[in-house]
Design an enzyme around this catalytic site. Sequence first.
Site, short mmCIF file in Angstrom:
data_model
loop_
_atom_site.label_atom_id
_atom_site.label_comp_id
_atom_site.label_asym_id
_atom_site.label_seq_id
_atom_site.Cartn_x
_atom_site.Cartn_y
_atom_site.Cartn_z
N SER A 121 39.88 37.01 51.25
CA SER A 121 38.95 37.94 50.60
C SER A 121 37.52 37.41 50.65
O SER A 121 36.60 38.14 50.33
CB SER A 121 39.30 38.09 49.12
OG SER A 121 40.61 38.51 48.96
N HIS A 142 40.59 42.00 56.74
CA HIS A 142 40.66 42.07 55.28
C HIS A 142 41.21 43.43 54.85
O HIS A 142 40.47 44.42 54.76
CB HIS A 142 39.25 41.80 54.70
CG HIS A 142 39.23 41.78 53.22
ND1 HIS A 142 38.19 42.30 52.47
CD2 HIS A 142 40.12 41.30 52.33
CE1 HIS A 142 38.46 42.15 51.19
NE2 HIS A 142 39.63 41.54 51.07
N GLU A 154 38.46 45.66 56.54
CA GLU A 154 37.22 45.04 57.02
C GLU A 154 37.59 44.08 58.14
O GLU A 154 38.49 43.25 57.96
CB GLU A 154 36.56 44.21 55.91
CG GLU A 154 35.68 44.99 54.98
CD GLU A 154 35.05 44.08 53.92
OE1 GLU A 154 33.82 43.94 53.93
OE2 GLU A 154 35.78 43.51 53.09
N ASN A 192 34.00 42.87 48.65
CA ASN A 192 34.07 41.96 47.49
C ASN A 192 32.72 41.39 47.10
O ASN A 192 32.54 40.97 45.95
CB ASN A 192 35.08 40.85 47.76
CG ASN A 192 36.49 41.40 47.66
OD1 ASN A 192 36.74 42.35 46.92
ND2 ASN A 192 37.41 40.82 48.41
N1 LIG Z 1 45.04 40.74 45.64
C1 LIG Z 1 44.17 41.49 46.27
O1 LIG Z 1 43.73 42.53 45.75
C2 LIG Z 1 43.69 41.09 47.63
C3 LIG Z 1 43.00 42.03 48.41
C4 LIG Z 1 42.60 41.67 49.71
C5 LIG Z 1 42.86 40.39 50.19
N2 LIG Z 1 43.52 39.48 49.39
C6 LIG Z 1 43.78 38.15 49.94
O2 LIG Z 1 45.11 38.12 50.42
C7 LIG Z 1 45.63 36.78 50.29
C8 LIG Z 1 46.91 36.82 49.49
O3 LIG Z 1 46.64 37.35 48.22
P1 LIG Z 1 47.79 38.04 47.33
O4 LIG Z 1 47.11 38.89 46.34
O5 LIG Z 1 48.85 38.59 48.21
O6 LIG Z 1 48.37 36.73 46.57
P2 LIG Z 1 49.85 36.49 45.99
O7 LIG Z 1 49.71 35.41 44.99
O8 LIG Z 1 50.49 37.79 45.60
O9 LIG Z 1 50.66 35.97 47.29
C9 LIG Z 1 50.37 34.79 47.96
C10 LIG Z 1 51.65 34.32 48.63
O10 LIG Z 1 51.33 33.22 49.50
C11 LIG Z 1 52.41 32.33 49.43
N3 LIG Z 1 52.02 31.02 49.94
C12 LIG Z 1 51.26 30.07 49.34
N4 LIG Z 1 51.17 28.98 50.15
C13 LIG Z 1 51.88 29.27 51.27
C14 LIG Z 1 52.19 28.53 52.44
N5 LIG Z 1 51.73 27.30 52.62
N6 LIG Z 1 52.95 29.12 53.38
C15 LIG Z 1 53.43 30.38 53.22
N7 LIG Z 1 53.19 31.11 52.10
C16 LIG Z 1 52.41 30.57 51.15
C17 LIG Z 1 52.81 32.33 47.96
O11 LIG Z 1 54.11 31.80 47.79
C18 LIG Z 1 52.70 33.81 47.62
O12 LIG Z 1 53.91 34.50 47.82
C19 LIG Z 1 44.51 35.95 49.66
O13 LIG Z 1 43.76 35.33 50.69
C20 LIG Z 1 43.68 37.00 48.95
O14 LIG Z 1 42.34 36.63 48.77
C21 LIG Z 1 43.95 39.82 48.13
#
Ligand SMILES: NC(=O)c1ccc[n+]([C@@H]2O[C@H](COP(=O)([O-])OP(=O)(O)OC[C@H]3O[C@@H](n4cnc5c(N)ncnc54)[C@H](O)[C@@H]3O)[C@@H](O)[C@H]2O)c1
Length: 293
Positions: A121, A142, A154, A192
Amino acid sequence: MSDTIRKVGVIGAGQMGNGIAHVCALAGYDVALNDLSEERIHAGLATINGNIARQVSKGLVSEEARKEALARIVPATTLEALADCDFVIEAATENEEVKRKIFTALCPVLKPEAMLGTNTSSISITRLAAATDRPERFIGVHFMNPVPLMQLVEIIRGIATEDPTYEATKTFIAKLGKTATLAEDFPAFIVNRILLPMINEAIYTLYEGVGSVESIDTAMRLGANHPMGPLQLADFIGLDTCLSIMQVLYEGLADSKYRPCPLLVKYVEAGWLGRKTKRGFYDYRGDKPVPTR
Ligand SMILES: NC(=O)c1ccc[n+]([C@@H]2O[C@H](COP(=O)([O-])OP(=O)(O)OC[C@H]3O[C@@H](n4cnc5c(N)ncnc54)[C@H](O)[C@@H]3O)[C@@H](O)[C@H]2O)c1
């Protein structure tokens, strides 16, 4: 190269990773879904199952397409299982060290021509690309949350991203039925950079006692016509993710206007991360979310 993607690897089966796997499988790509443990991968698969079933019940997806999509997703308990992917999208926790470690372990197992993407993000695409052996085939994709519903992706090029990678990514996003916008590689990109300071300001508004959770969210829903209040949205994004993005903005742009609100820091320290932990600015344990302040 622009249409050579057949199999997509997704690292992280959390709310974003399972959403990305979902839309890729529905669009006809084979998908390998990885996370830290088998349980987490299976939790991600269960979410995909439930979400596609909801699309079927709304008449958006046929029963046959549902079955085919689910059959296209395979669990990948090791990074080695991603060796035959043409494009691997990293959607793990928003932490630069975590992501760097993943890329260091992943690159040696990938085909030389495979492309790598990150769903970060906020973290610099150029810096993450430099942690790989293929910065010219590295790109930011993104997706927005929830992935199956949100139209925008994005695309962010790092300084070394080459044109064929960009072209192949644009074709891929179009095949998913999404709309791409191009953002330069600045902290938090476009969405963001604008959205998170607004959410952080809403948390300051709560912290300073200007309004309650309910009054702040109602004010922005009815007064600014936002579909969701900013605190409800923060809980939905995940307060840990919100904090990481504010820290990247604060450090990356060296401007005090991006200082994360101390109340946001405290909530994350308490493990109150929003919907995913059933408590954030709202309590989600009952039938209806209840404001906590
Ligand atoms: N939440 C949002 O609204 C949003 C929107 C756009 C982008 N993002 C981005 O997407 C990414 C994930 O966010 P999310 O909301 O899905 O988080 P989340 O906490 O729901 O999921 C993250 C997952 O990554 C896994 N993980 C951690 N370390 C790992 C590793 N070494 N190998 C494999 N898996 C691993 C965790 O076990 C977890 O299941 C982040 O970079 C976040 O910034 C989030």
